[in-house]
Scaffold this motif. Structure first.
Motif, PDB file in Angstrom:
ATOM      1  N   PHE A 122      55.365 -83.651  -1.553  1.00 52.18           N
ATOM      2  CA  PHE A 122      54.924 -83.925  -0.180  1.00 52.18           C
ATOM      3  C   PHE A 122      55.166 -85.382   0.215  1.00 52.18           C
ATOM      4  CE2 PHE A 122      51.975 -80.856  -2.167  1.00 52.18           C
ATOM      5  CZ  PHE A 122      52.318 -79.716  -1.453  1.00 52.18           C
ATOM      6  N   ARG A 157      47.766 -77.187  -1.115  1.00 51.74           N
ATOM      7  CA  ARG A 157      48.143 -77.437   0.274  1.00 51.74           C
ATOM      8  C   ARG A 157      47.880 -78.902   0.594  1.00 51.74           C
ATOM      9  NH1 ARG A 157      45.208 -73.077   3.988  1.00 51.74           N
ATOM     10  NH2 ARG A 157      43.460 -73.616   2.602  1.00 51.74           N
ATOM     11  N   TYR A 158      48.800 -79.505   1.375  1.00 52.23           N
ATOM     12  CA  TYR A 158      48.671 -80.926   1.704  1.00 52.23           C
ATOM     13  C   TYR A 158      49.257 -81.190   3.069  1.00 52.23           C
ATOM     14  CZ  TYR A 158      49.015 -86.012   1.332  1.00 52.23           C
ATOM     15  OH  TYR A 158      48.896 -87.362   1.556  1.00 52.23           O
ATOM     16  N   ASP A 159      48.534 -81.945   3.880  1.00 48.86           N
ATOM     17  CA  ASP A 159      48.980 -82.342   5.212  1.00 48.86           C
ATOM     18  C   ASP A 159      49.362 -83.820   5.141  1.00 48.86           C
ATOM     19  OD1 ASP A 159      49.467 -82.843   7.842  1.00 48.86           O
ATOM     20  OD2 ASP A 159      47.398 -82.572   8.524  1.00 48.86           O
ATOM     21  N   ALA A 160      50.660 -84.103   5.178  1.00 44.43           N
ATOM     22  CA  ALA A 160      51.140 -85.468   5.027  1.00 44.43           C
ATOM     23  C   ALA A 160      50.691 -86.368   6.177  1.00 44.43           C
ATOM     24  CB  ALA A 160      52.670 -85.484   4.920  1.00 44.43           C
ATOM     25  N   ARG A 161      50.468 -85.828   7.360  1.00 43.17           N
ATOM     26  CA  ARG A 161      50.077 -86.656   8.510  1.00 43.17           C
ATOM     27  C   ARG A 161      48.645 -87.180   8.356  1.00 43.17           C
ATOM     28  NH1 ARG A 161      51.449 -82.598  13.287  1.00 43.17           N
ATOM     29  NH2 ARG A 161      50.419 -81.245  11.750  1.00 43.17           N
ATOM     30  N   GLY A 162      47.744 -86.324   7.959  1.00 42.28           N
ATOM     31  CA  GLY A 162      46.350 -86.743   7.823  1.00 42.28           C
ATOM     32  C   GLY A 162      45.926 -87.020   6.398  1.00 42.28           C
ATOM     33  N   ARG A 164      45.248 -84.775   4.154  1.00 37.84           N
ATOM     34  CA  ARG A 164      44.276 -83.782   3.705  1.00 37.84           C
ATOM     35  C   ARG A 164      44.871 -82.879   2.634  1.00 37.84           C
ATOM     36  NH1 ARG A 164      39.185 -83.979   4.401  1.00 37.84           N
ATOM     37  NH2 ARG A 164      39.151 -81.700   4.302  1.00 37.84           N
ATOM     38  N   THR A 185      38.599 -80.122  -2.078  1.00 40.48           N
ATOM     39  CA  THR A 185      39.200 -80.542  -0.808  1.00 40.48           C
ATOM     40  C   THR A 185      38.868 -82.008  -0.566  1.00 40.48           C
ATOM     41  OG1 THR A 185      37.259 -79.853   0.470  1.00 40.48           O
ATOM     42  CG2 THR A 185      39.021 -78.232   0.192  1.00 40.48           C
ATOM     43  N   THR A 187      40.856 -86.015   0.901  1.00 37.62           N
ATOM     44  CA  THR A 187      42.041 -86.747   1.351  1.00 37.62           C
ATOM     45  C   THR A 187      42.690 -87.453   0.173  1.00 37.62           C
ATOM     46  OG1 THR A 187      40.690 -88.701   1.883  1.00 37.62           O
ATOM     47  CG2 THR A 187      41.120 -87.136   3.664  1.00 37.62           C
TER      48      THR A 187
END
Length: 379
Positions: A122, A157-162, A164, A185, A187
């Motif tokens: 990611f 699962r990973y959200d590169a923008r936030g 998370r 869960t 950041t």
């Protein structure tokens, strides 16, 4: 009277049981002073040795994971009698310590598990540079001691923008073929180690070791190449900076050993000659920089190299002293012909005494190698 007789007979029977068991070669049930359990219930076999067929009978709820509880002996014996377990040898034990074994997952262990699950994925880098923060303030976690397996990520699962993450782990269980599931869960962001100012620094201040500390900052906050602590100490900033500001390589420069209009010492150095005189810097410069300097005695502008604080060294003839163009050396030079000796007196005059005429300027020139003007022979 009848009740007293019955109680006496019962006591005699209890005392007789262990002796008779010993006579028959059967070990008497004996209470344990310290008990360790791994399940959520304490059984008769956990509390006493030689419990026989009653060993699997549950009698207490176990303490919380990783904790220890104390039970008075009288209370234990009362519970055992209710389970039809009698004749237990207690010796001089006054209380029973019950400890529930557990596997403790420290907060740092959980952070490392998440970092390794995200490492080089990611757009993130090494796990050592990933800072993890859990939701709901997750601290140390305790599991049943039977959970001896490693934390294996099965869904990530990973959200590169936030930044998370939502990661599901499985842990192998010795007592159950179905692994224990764990979900974390929070950041996760990539960080870099940077040198940070501990106080406000002006451009003219030289950075000392006490002016710099090392911190980890989010990589996104540090634009450009971060400067190391070792590289920053002894340098100057290109601009004033506030305390807490990360230092980049582009922010630091060599310190100015010479400031413009500063009184300096001019060192004139050629082989066999070392002279010093007073001067004034025409421009600022760091160690190793080439700068112009005014000789206060001769009023000449010389070019030299900054070799120390308030010190400029002029190697050979100054650019302000006219030098005859060098004659191209050819093979017509005689092998044994030696260059003309350097006129040190003329050099001293050119450095210190202002010339009164062009003839004196000519005398200050460093003699060039004499070459024959005869044409080269063609082969």
């Amino acid at each position: 009277m009848i009740r007293t007789t019955i109680a006496t007979i019962s006591a005699l029977l209890l005392l007789a049981l262990p002796a008779r068991a010993a006579d028959d070669g059967i070990a008497a049930p004996t209470l344990r002073a310290n008990v360790t359990v791994t399940s959520d219930v304490v059984r008769v076999g956990d509390l006493i040795d030689n419990a026989g067929s009653a060993a699997l009978i549950p009698v207490y709820r176990s303490p919380d994971l990783g904790t220890t509880g104390a039970l008075p002996v009288a209370q234990v014996l009362g519970v055992l009698r209710a389970k039809q377990v009698i004749g237990v040898m207690t010796g001089d034990i006054r209380e029973v310590q019950v400890t529930r074994l557990a596997r403790t997952l420290a907060n740092k262990d959980l952070e490392n598990a998440v970092a390794f699950a995200l490492e080089r994925r990611f757009g993130l880098g090494d796990a050592a540079n990933i800072a993890v923060t859990f939701d709901r303030g997750v601290s140390d976690m305790r599991l049943d001691a039977s959970n001896t397996g490693a934390l294996l990520p099965v869904a990530t699962r990973y959200d590169a923008r936030g930044g998370r993450f939502d990661i599901a782990f499985e842990i192998g269980n010795d007592n159950n073929p179905t692994p224990t599931k764990l979900r974390l869960t929070g950041t996760a962001i990539e960080t870099v180690e940077v040198a940070v100012l501990t106080r406000d620094i002006d451009r003219a201040d030289m950075l000392k070791s006490s002016d710099i500390s090392l911190e980890r900052r989010p990589k996104a906050e540090v634009t450009g190449e971060p400067a190391s602590r070792d590289r920053s100490v002894g340098m100057q900033l290109r601009r004033p900076m506030r305390a807490g500001t990360p230092i980049r390589v582009a922010d630091i420069v060599k310190p100015d050993f010479v400031q413009r209009d500063q009184a300096v010492t001019i060192i004139y150095q050629v082989p066999g000659l070392y002279l010093t005189t007073r001067g004034k810097a025409v421009e600022s410069g760091a160690e190793g920089d080439t700068v112009s300097v005014l000789n206060l005695q001769s009023k000449r502008t010389l070019t030299g190299v900054v070799t120390g604080r308030g010190q400029i060294t002029v190697q050979g003839a100054s650019a302000s002293v006219p030098i005859a163009p060098a004659v191209e050396q050819t093979s017509s030079l005689k092998r044994d012909e030696a260059p003309a000796p350097v006129d040190t007196a003329a050099i001293v005059r050119s450095l210190v005494v202002p010339p009164a005429s062009p003839a004196q300027v000519a005398q200050a020139q460093i003699p060039q190698v004499r070459a024959s003007q005869a044409p080269a022979k063609s082969e």
